[in-house]
Structure formats: structure tokens, C-alpha cells
Design a protein around this motif. Structure first.
Motif, short mmCIF file in Angstrom:
data_model
loop_
_atom_site.label_atom_id
_atom_site.label_comp_id
_atom_site.label_asym_id
_atom_site.label_seq_id
_atom_site.Cartn_x
_atom_site.Cartn_y
_atom_site.Cartn_z
N ILE A 115 0.33 15.23 -55.20
CA ILE A 115 1.50 14.36 -55.18
C ILE A 115 1.62 13.61 -56.51
N GLY A 116 0.94 14.11 -57.53
CA GLY A 116 1.03 13.51 -58.84
C GLY A 116 -0.31 13.47 -59.54
N THR A 117 -0.29 13.40 -60.86
CA THR A 117 -1.52 13.37 -61.63
C THR A 117 -1.66 12.03 -62.34
N GLY A 118 -2.88 11.68 -62.65
CA GLY A 118 -3.13 10.44 -63.36
C GLY A 118 -3.48 9.29 -62.45
N MET A 119 -3.93 8.20 -63.07
CA MET A 119 -4.48 7.06 -62.33
C MET A 119 -3.48 6.41 -61.38
N ALA A 120 -2.20 6.48 -61.66
CA ALA A 120 -1.20 5.77 -60.86
C ALA A 120 -0.62 6.60 -59.73
N ALA A 121 -1.15 7.82 -59.49
CA ALA A 121 -0.52 8.74 -58.55
C ALA A 121 -1.31 8.93 -57.25
N GLY A 122 -2.32 8.12 -57.02
CA GLY A 122 -3.15 8.29 -55.83
C GLY A 122 -2.44 7.86 -54.56
N ALA A 123 -3.03 8.23 -53.42
CA ALA A 123 -2.55 7.81 -52.10
C ALA A 123 -3.59 6.87 -51.50
N SER A 124 -3.18 5.63 -51.23
CA SER A 124 -4.11 4.65 -50.65
C SER A 124 -3.76 4.29 -49.21
N GLY A 125 -2.55 4.64 -48.78
CA GLY A 125 -2.13 4.41 -47.41
C GLY A 125 -1.06 5.41 -47.05
N ILE A 126 -0.99 5.78 -45.76
CA ILE A 126 -0.01 6.79 -45.36
C ILE A 126 0.42 6.57 -43.92
N ALA A 127 1.71 6.81 -43.66
CA ALA A 127 2.26 6.73 -42.31
C ALA A 127 3.30 7.82 -42.14
N VAL A 128 3.40 8.36 -40.94
CA VAL A 128 4.37 9.42 -40.64
C VAL A 128 5.73 8.79 -40.34
N LEU A 129 6.76 9.29 -41.01
CA LEU A 129 8.13 8.84 -40.77
C LEU A 129 8.79 9.69 -39.69
N SER A 130 8.61 11.00 -39.79
CA SER A 130 9.17 11.91 -38.80
C SER A 130 8.42 13.23 -38.83
N ARG A 131 8.53 13.96 -37.75
CA ARG A 131 7.84 15.26 -37.63
C ARG A 131 8.71 16.18 -36.79
N ASP A 132 9.06 17.35 -37.34
CA ASP A 132 9.92 18.25 -36.61
C ASP A 132 9.74 19.68 -37.12
N ASP A 133 9.27 20.56 -36.25
CA ASP A 133 9.19 21.99 -36.53
C ASP A 133 8.50 22.28 -37.86
N LEU A 147 6.17 -7.67 -56.67
CA LEU A 147 5.41 -6.45 -56.39
C LEU A 147 4.05 -6.77 -55.79
N PRO A 148 3.67 -6.05 -54.73
CA PRO A 148 2.32 -6.23 -54.18
C PRO A 148 1.28 -5.67 -55.14
N VAL A 149 0.07 -6.16 -55.02
CA VAL A 149 -1.04 -5.72 -55.87
C VAL A 149 -2.10 -5.05 -55.00
N ASP A 150 -2.41 -3.80 -55.29
CA ASP A 150 -3.50 -3.07 -54.64
C ASP A 150 -3.25 -2.83 -53.15
N LEU A 151 -2.11 -2.22 -52.82
CA LEU A 151 -1.84 -1.82 -51.44
C LEU A 151 -2.85 -0.76 -51.00
N GLU A 152 -3.38 -0.91 -49.79
CA GLU A 152 -4.46 -0.02 -49.35
C GLU A 152 -4.24 0.61 -47.98
N ALA A 153 -3.22 0.20 -47.24
CA ALA A 153 -3.05 0.76 -45.90
C ALA A 153 -1.59 0.68 -45.49
N ALA A 154 -1.16 1.67 -44.69
CA ALA A 154 0.18 1.70 -44.11
C ALA A 154 0.06 2.09 -42.65
N GLU A 155 0.81 1.44 -41.78
CA GLU A 155 0.74 1.73 -40.35
C GLU A 155 2.10 1.52 -39.71
N SER A 156 2.53 2.50 -38.90
CA SER A 156 3.78 2.37 -38.15
C SER A 156 3.63 1.29 -37.09
#
Length: 298
Positions: A31-49, A90-99
Motif C-alpha cells: 500500500i506504499g513504500t517508504g517510512m510514511a506508508a505503513g499501516a498502524s490501524g485498520i477497519a473494514v468499511l464494507s465487504r461484498d462478493d 493533525l493527530p500524532v502517531d495514530l495506532e488503532a482503528a475500530e468500527s
């Protein structure tokens, strides 16, 4: 979560997580290269087929760096990445996302210092509704996880200090009110993993399954260039009274060498499928879907 008391349960036999057969190569999608492209939190928005739309948070700190993206996976492969503008301060150091259960389009985001954000996402338009702070823990706490679970009409929150090497993680849990953004008295308990063994963060994210199992990811982080390593464990069960009952030994359900998992979320309702996100620092970020074979998902 820290609990007032520790309840040990027998270790349960559970299915192993296996790479989805639909994924090519090793299953990791960039989902991207380099220091600023990491994933630190994730949540599902939708799921279909086979199409899964997700909100991915990034733990960036500098003003010009992106805080969130919307990522689409088509049968496990990343097909679209759209940046999301975070309005205002802007938030600093976001680490989690939850629905937020029962609130479509609403999420909780948590930063490493315990500052929480109740946000709303409509397509790519993000709105910060309110902010809050998790209950005060140890002064050394550094948070990397936040999960919510509705049980018996109550909403329970679970979050964790990540721990570091000899210092175990601390798992916290408490009843949580979204309308008031307030917590009842939290319970807490220490948690450590047997693997990885070096430069380990014992809890890099937490997820609660449909059957109330507490899944914990752990990661080895020796520095920006790695090498990284991650493992995912079934740590125990979240009880209806809000306490976490740890198994005598956490059950490893996945090994992920070469990557630092900092985000995970259930994809299917039964949590038979999970989506992992990595923050591989200089190597960027990646996503991967893994499945655990349960009767509901067959």
C-alpha cells in the motif's frame, strides 16, 4: 486490558490461520513504500462478493504526512488506494482503528499517547466528532491497539500498552460509552508472548472475535531496517463482566516472518477471515488476508 483479577482458562484448540488461497505470491499486498506508508490501524468499511473496502490509519507525525487512506482489496489484491484528508489539527502517531458497533460510518481511532478520536467517514470525507483520553495507566504505556465488543447490551472496550522486550504488555478492558466517550473503571492484566523473542512488542494490535476470543498480534522491531517478525495469538477470552480470562499459554495461530504487523481486523462476521496490516518502516506498508476455517465460512 488490565483486569482486577486474572482468570485462567484451559487452552482451547482453534483452527490455524492459513494464507488465503486466492492470494498470489506470499499474499502481502503493498500500500506504499517508504517510512510514511505503513499501516498502524485498520477497519473494514464494507465487504461484498470478494471486494473489501477498508480504512487504514498511519502512525505519521509530521505535518505533511498522510494520516489515513481508503484501500480496496479485490479478492485479496489491492486495487485502489485513496488518500483521506484529516481535517483540523493533525493527530500524532495514530495506532488503532475500530468500527463503532451499530453506527455505520463511525470509528474510534487511538494514538499512542492514549488520545482517542471519534470519527465519521463518508466516502473519503473524514470528520472528527469528538476526542477523549483512555483511563490513565502506567506512565510508560505506549498504546497500539483498541477494540470494541457488544456483549449483553453493554459495549466493552479493550486496549493495550504494547510492552517492550522484558516489559510485558498490559491489556486493559472496561465498559465504554460512545455517547459520553467515557469509561467505567478498567481492569488490567500483564501479557507476554513466547515469540518473537528479541526487540519484541508483546501487543501490537488486538481483535475480538465473534465468539469473544481475544486475538493479539506481537512484533519484533529492531529498527527502521528490520529484520522484522510477527506472530498472532489466541490469548484467551473476553468475559461478559469485562474481564479477560487468559489461557495458561497463548496459542499461536500465525507466523509472519519479515513483516511487522501493527494492525488487524476481522473481515467476515464470524472472524473466519482476518486482514493484517504491516508497518515495515523503510520498506513501507502491506496488507494480507488470512482465513481460519470455521463452519460458518465454509
Amino acid at each position: 486490558m488490565k483486569f482486577a483479577s486474572l482468570v485462567l482458562l484451559p487452552t482451547l484448540a482453534i483452527p490455524l490461520l492459513l494464507p488465503s488461497a486466492a492470494l498470489a505470491g506470499d499474499g502481502w499486498e503493498s500500500i506504499g513504500t517508504g517510512m510514511a506508508a505503513g499501516a498502524s490501524g485498520i477497519a473494514v468499511l464494507s465487504r461484498d462478493d470478494g471486494i473489501v473496502d477498508t480504512l487504514v490509519l498511519r502512525d505519521n507525525k509530521k505535518p505533511a504526512e498522510n494520516r489515513a487512506v481508503r484501500v480496496r482489496l479485490n479478492h485479496g489484491q489491492v486495487s485502489k488506494i485513496d488518500p483521506i484528508v484529516w481535517p483540523g489539527e493533525l493527530p500524532v502517531d495514530l495506532e488503532a482503528a475500530e468500527s463503532v458497533p451499530g453506527k455505520a460510518g463511525e470509528f474510534i481511532a487511538l494514538a499512542s499517547n492514549g488520545k482517542g478520536f471519534h470519527i465519521e467517514l463518508n466516502s473519503r470525507r473524514l470528520k472528527v466528532l469528538r476526542t477523549f483520553q483512555v483511563p490513565k495507566g502506567d506512565p510508560e504505556d505506549n498504546y497500539e491497539s483498541f477494540a470494541l465488543k457488544k456483549m449483553n447490551g453493554r459495549l466493552l472496550a479493550v486496549w493495550a500498552d504494547r510492552g517492550q522486550a522484558a516489559r510485558p504488555a498490559t491489556l486493559y478492558s472496561a465498559e465504554f460509552s460512545v455517547s459520553k466517550l467515557s469509561f467505567k473503571k478498567p481492569k488490567s492484566i500483564p501479557f507476554r508472548v513466547p515469540y518473537p523473542v528479541a526487540d519484541v512488542r508483546h501487543a501490537s494490535d488486538i481483535e475480538i472475535t465473534a465468539d469473544d476470543r481475544v486475538l493479539v498480534s506481537a512484533a519484533s522491531d529492531p529498527g527502521d531496517d528490520g529484520p522484522f517478525d510477527s506472530a498472532v495469538y489466541d490469548a484467551g477470552v473476553l468475559r461478559s463482566d469485562g474481564a479477560i480470562a487468559l489461557s495458561p499459554v497463548p496459542v499461536k495461530i500465525g507466523d509472519f516472518p519479515g513483516h511487522k504487523i501493527e494492525a488487524m481486523t476481522c473481515v467476515s462476521r464470524s472472524c473466519g477471515s482476518l486482514l493484517y496490516g504491516t508497518d515495515d518502516e523503510a520498506a513501507g506498508g502491506r496488507l494480507r488476508i488470512a482465513t481460519r476455517n470455521t463452519p460458518e465460512d465454509q
